[in-house]
Design a protein around this motif. Structure first.
Motif, PDB file in Angstrom:
ATOM      1  N   ARG A   1      46.647  75.323  52.276  1.00 23.53           N
ATOM      2  CA  ARG A   1      47.566  75.798  53.191  1.00 23.53           C
ATOM      3  C   ARG A   1      48.675  76.828  52.465  1.00 23.53           C
ATOM      4  O   ARG A   1      48.926  77.967  52.901  1.00 23.53           O
ATOM      5  CB  ARG A   1      48.434  74.985  53.984  1.00 23.53           C
ATOM      6  CG  ARG A   1      47.518  74.352  55.342  1.00 23.53           C
ATOM      7  CD  ARG A   1      48.176  73.302  56.074  1.00 23.53           C
ATOM      8  NE  ARG A   1      48.898  72.287  55.632  1.00 23.53           N
ATOM      9  CZ  ARG A   1      48.128  71.266  55.319  1.00 23.53           C
ATOM     10  NH1 ARG A   1      46.818  71.085  55.798  1.00 23.53           N
ATOM     11  NH2 ARG A   1      48.781  70.031  54.870  1.00 23.53           N
ATOM     12  N   VAL A   2      49.125  76.258  51.478  1.00 22.55           N
ATOM     13  CA  VAL A   2      50.095  77.015  50.555  1.00 22.55           C
ATOM     14  C   VAL A   2      49.434  78.322  49.916  1.00 22.55           C
ATOM     15  O   VAL A   2      50.054  79.266  49.724  1.00 22.55           O
ATOM     16  CB  VAL A   2      50.697  76.231  49.311  1.00 22.55           C
ATOM     17  CG1 VAL A   2      51.257  77.009  48.358  1.00 22.55           C
ATOM     18  CG2 VAL A   2      51.649  75.090  49.881  1.00 22.55           C
TER      19      VAL A   2
ATOM     20  N   ALA B   1      47.048  80.133  51.363  1.00 19.32           N
ATOM     21  CA  ALA B   1      46.919  81.132  52.219  1.00 19.32           C
ATOM     22  C   ALA B   1      48.153  81.617  52.643  1.00 19.32           C
ATOM     23  O   ALA B   1      48.536  82.669  52.920  1.00 19.32           O
ATOM     24  CB  ALA B   1      46.546  80.503  53.546  1.00 19.32           C
ATOM     25  N   GLU B   2      49.317  80.915  52.746  1.00 22.88           N
ATOM     26  CA  GLU B   2      50.594  81.258  53.285  1.00 22.88           C
ATOM     27  C   GLU B   2      51.231  82.122  51.933  1.00 22.88           C
ATOM     28  O   GLU B   2      52.133  83.248  52.218  1.00 22.88           O
ATOM     29  CB  GLU B   2      51.734  80.016  53.242  1.00 22.88           C
ATOM     30  CG  GLU B   2      51.204  79.149  54.520  1.00 22.88           C
ATOM     31  CD  GLU B   2      52.007  77.764  54.634  1.00 22.88           C
ATOM     32  OE1 GLU B   2      52.656  77.569  53.755  1.00 22.88           O
ATOM     33  OE2 GLU B   2      51.505  77.331  55.797  1.00 22.88           O
ATOM     34  N   SER B   3      50.912  82.025  50.815  1.00 26.17           N
ATOM     35  CA  SER B   3      51.509  82.589  49.716  1.00 26.17           C
ATOM     36  C   SER B   3      50.556  83.932  49.196  1.00 26.17           C
ATOM     37  O   SER B   3      50.668  84.664  48.559  1.00 26.17           O
ATOM     38  CB  SER B   3      51.740  81.669  48.297  1.00 26.17           C
ATOM     39  OG  SER B   3      52.336  80.774  48.503  1.00 26.17           O
ATOM     40  N   ASP B   4      49.595  84.133  50.386  1.00 32.39           N
ATOM     41  CA  ASP B   4      48.609  85.530  50.152  1.00 32.39           C
ATOM     42  C   ASP B   4      48.085  85.410  48.681  1.00 32.39           C
ATOM     43  O   ASP B   4      47.923  86.209  47.912  1.00 32.39           O
ATOM     44  CB  ASP B   4      49.439  86.754  50.255  1.00 32.39           C
ATOM     45  CG  ASP B   4      48.625  87.813  50.480  1.00 32.39           C
ATOM     46  OD1 ASP B   4      47.447  87.466  50.886  1.00 32.39           O
ATOM     47  OD2 ASP B   4      49.010  89.080  50.102  1.00 32.39           O
TER      48      ASP B   4
ATOM     49  N   GLN C   1      40.631  74.853  54.595  1.00 34.77           N
ATOM     50  CA  GLN C   1      42.097  75.285  55.292  1.00 34.77           C
ATOM     51  C   GLN C   1      42.002  76.953  55.718  1.00 34.77           C
ATOM     52  O   GLN C   1      43.074  77.456  56.181  1.00 34.77           O
ATOM     53  CB  GLN C   1      43.224  75.231  54.591  1.00 34.77           C
ATOM     54  CG  GLN C   1      43.498  73.695  54.091  1.00 34.77           C
ATOM     55  CD  GLN C   1      43.522  72.726  55.021  1.00 34.77           C
ATOM     56  OE1 GLN C   1      44.227  72.831  56.356  1.00 34.77           O
ATOM     57  NE2 GLN C   1      42.488  71.951  55.212  1.00 34.77           N
ATOM     58  N   TRP C   2      40.867  77.553  54.877  1.00 39.25           N
ATOM     59  CA  TRP C   2      41.036  79.112  55.227  1.00 39.25           C
ATOM     60  C   TRP C   2      39.673  79.481  56.396  1.00 39.25           C
ATOM     61  O   TRP C   2      38.825  78.657  56.437  1.00 39.25           O
ATOM     62  CB  TRP C   2      40.577  79.836  54.077  1.00 39.25           C
ATOM     63  CG  TRP C   2      41.447  79.394  52.821  1.00 39.25           C
ATOM     64  CD1 TRP C   2      42.827  78.723  53.059  1.00 39.25           C
ATOM     65  CD2 TRP C   2      41.122  79.264  51.352  1.00 39.25           C
ATOM     66  NE1 TRP C   2      43.161  78.538  51.670  1.00 39.25           N
ATOM     67  CE2 TRP C   2      42.312  78.706  50.828  1.00 39.25           C
ATOM     68  CE3 TRP C   2      39.718  79.488  50.829  1.00 39.25           C
ATOM     69  CZ2 TRP C   2      42.213  78.427  49.499  1.00 39.25           C
ATOM     70  CZ3 TRP C   2      40.074  79.218  49.437  1.00 39.25           C
ATOM     71  CH2 TRP C   2      41.138  79.042  48.745  1.00 39.25           C
TER      72      TRP C   2
ATOM     73  N   PRO D   1      52.176  71.504  45.833  1.00 41.03           N
ATOM     74  CA  PRO D   1      52.206  71.136  47.384  1.00 41.03           C
ATOM     75  C   PRO D   1      51.860  69.582  47.553  1.00 41.03           C
ATOM     76  O   PRO D   1      51.021  69.115  46.609  1.00 41.03           O
ATOM     77  CB  PRO D   1      51.059  71.803  47.856  1.00 41.03           C
ATOM     78  CG  PRO D   1      50.309  72.569  46.775  1.00 41.03           C
ATOM     79  CD  PRO D   1      51.011  72.363  45.585  1.00 41.03           C
TER      80      PRO D   1
END
Length: 182
Positions: A47-48, A50-53, A77-78, A175
């Motif tokens: 998730r981190v 993905a959120e951090s691009d 998660q993607w 994370p």
């Protein structure tokens, strides 16, 4: 030294240490699975990212069970995980061996995720980071814990151009998944 603008596209090397592993009796090191904490932390790492691009175009992953399980939980998660190559050379590799694996990546890959083990990953990040956030460099020198993510950026036309001190350490993230309430 950081490669200057115009020396090729901006590339990202994202280094992920496998999540916390178990130490079952009689199980060879290569075969050790994730511990309960690792099974919580690995999805948080996905998730981190993905959120951090920081989603990769390609992932290189150690063949060790704990690294493969980390990859599976992270990439789940993607929406659409990128291709992954399981590389026996990543297991137990030192920084120089890891750099060799990275330098063999095709030029069309702009963001690479490397999933592996310490102390090789920690050494790789510190040796590649010619510059970076002082706090982040200090954090890695102190400890690069399980599930830690280090993001490096550099410019180059080909992964073979990546050399010691040529990257900028842009962030370090550790994370952690939430524990279930009892």
């Amino acid at each position: 030294m950081i490669a200057r603008a115009g020396a090729g596209p901006l590339r990202h090397l994202v280094v992920l240490r496998h999540a916390k592993s178990a130490w079952p009796d009689g199980v060879a090191d290569h075969e050790r699975p994730l511990a309960p904490r690792g099974r919580r932390d690995a999805p948080a790492a996905g998730r981190v990212l993905a959120e951090s691009d920081l989603l990769p175009d390609l992932a290189l992953c150690s063949t060790a069970v704990r690294a493969r399980q980390t990859w599976e939980s992270v990439s789940a998660q993607w929406g659409t995980p990128p291709p992954v190559r399981f590389e026996a050379e990543v297991y137990g590799a030192d920084a120089a061996e890891l750099l060799g694996v990275v330098q063999a990546v095709p030029a069309e890959v702009d963001t690479l995720l490397l999933v592996g083990h310490n102390p090789g990953l920690e050494e790789l990040v510190l040796d590649l980071a010619g510059d970076g956030l002082d706090d982040a460099l200090d954090e890695i020198r102190l400890k690069f814990p399980t599930s830690a993510i280090a993001a490096l950026a550099w410019r180059g036309t080909d992964w073979r151009d990546l050399t010691w001190g040529a990257a900028l350490l842009t962030r370090v993230i550790v994370p952690r998944g939430k524990k279930k309430k009892k």
